[in-house]
Design a protein around this motif. Structure first.
Motif, PDB file in Angstrom:
ATOM      1  N   VAL A 155       1.856  -5.297   1.149  1.00  0.00           N
ATOM      2  CA  VAL A 155       0.478  -5.790   0.967  1.00  0.00           C
ATOM      3  C   VAL A 155      -0.076  -6.395   2.241  1.00  0.00           C
ATOM      4  N   ARG A 157      -3.399  -8.489   3.418  1.00  0.00           N
ATOM      5  CA  ARG A 157      -4.521  -9.266   2.888  1.00  0.00           C
ATOM      6  C   ARG A 157      -5.540  -9.533   3.984  1.00  0.00           C
ATOM      7  N   GLU A 207      -7.225  -6.938  -0.611  1.00  0.00           N
ATOM      8  CA  GLU A 207      -5.862  -6.517  -0.279  1.00  0.00           C
ATOM      9  C   GLU A 207      -5.741  -5.006  -0.296  1.00  0.00           C
ATOM     10  N   MET A 209      -2.605  -2.161  -0.585  1.00  0.00           N
ATOM     11  CA  MET A 209      -1.203  -2.078  -0.990  1.00  0.00           C
ATOM     12  C   MET A 209      -0.726  -0.633  -0.942  1.00  0.00           C
TER      13      MET A 209
END
Length: 213
Positions: A155, A157, A207, A209
């Motif tokens: 991830v 951010r 985010e 992912m």
């Protein structure tokens, strides 16, 4: 002349404080998917998510268009367009990913992917008090309820607005970081947006992912 200018500045400061406070209170207490951070790397982290229910819909259009259209359909569902005419609490984030032609299988297994052009899967997590048996059936047949099994992701951010060019840049960066650190990517990029549209840029949580091995 000085007094009117001073009053304008004070008014702008007050409006700014109200804007920030309203943005904070509008997401306070909203449920998020549960996860644990397994490892922190420079610029990103590895998480493991628990299983949870989602309402999801496939929509056509660009990245920006599809998130708007998908959000509307899903918001209609949680607002009462369902078998119980029941309001369902809003959760965060709203997630978006390119739709894939492959059969959806458990995230721990290999996934063969073929992205469809301008076709995205948009989803809301369902509150944790629901089960597959108790969750209301969507009134719109395009909306489906799916049980997401436990999975692991890398991830990245970032804050601010998320135009498509910025998203593409962040995706490429995370992809490169994961490969450099020896992780095997098992999915297309998932986008997660945590805040309503009126949120100030510096308070926004976005985010990117990738499901990883």
């Amino acid at each position: 002349m000085r007094k009117p200018v001073f009053m304008i500045v004070i008014a702008l400061i007050i409006l700014g404080i109200i804007w920030i406070a309203y943005s904070y209170l509008s997401v306070r207490g909203i449920e998020h998917p549960k996860y644990i951070v397994l490892k922190k790397h420079h610029g990103y982290e590895i998480r493991e998510y628990d299983s949870y229910l989602v309402a999801e819909v496939v929509v056509q259009g660009t990245q920006k268009e599809s998130i708007r259209r998908g959000f509307k359909k899903l918001f209609d569902y949680i607002s009462g367009n369902n078998s119980k005419q029941e309001s369902i609490k809003m959760t965060a984030p709203v997630t978006q990913q390119p739709e894939e032609k492959s059969e959806r299988i458990a995230m721990t297994a290999p996934v063969m992917q073929e992205q469809r052009e301008d076709s995205y899967l948009v989803s809301f997590m369902m509150p944790s008090n629901y089960t597959p048996e108790s969750i209301p059936t969507p009134g719109d047949p395009a909306v489906t309820i799916v049980q997401k099994e436990k999975y692991k992701v890398g991830v990245l951010r970032f804050a601010g607005y998320a135009p498509e060019e910025k998203i593409i840049q962040k995706q490429a960066w995370l992809n490169e970081l994961l490969k450099e650190d020896g992780y095997e990517i098992r999915s297309s990029p998932h986008l997660a947006f945590y805040n309503p549209p009126w949120t100030p840029p510096f308070m926004r949580r976005n985010e990117i992912m990738f499901v990883i091995q």
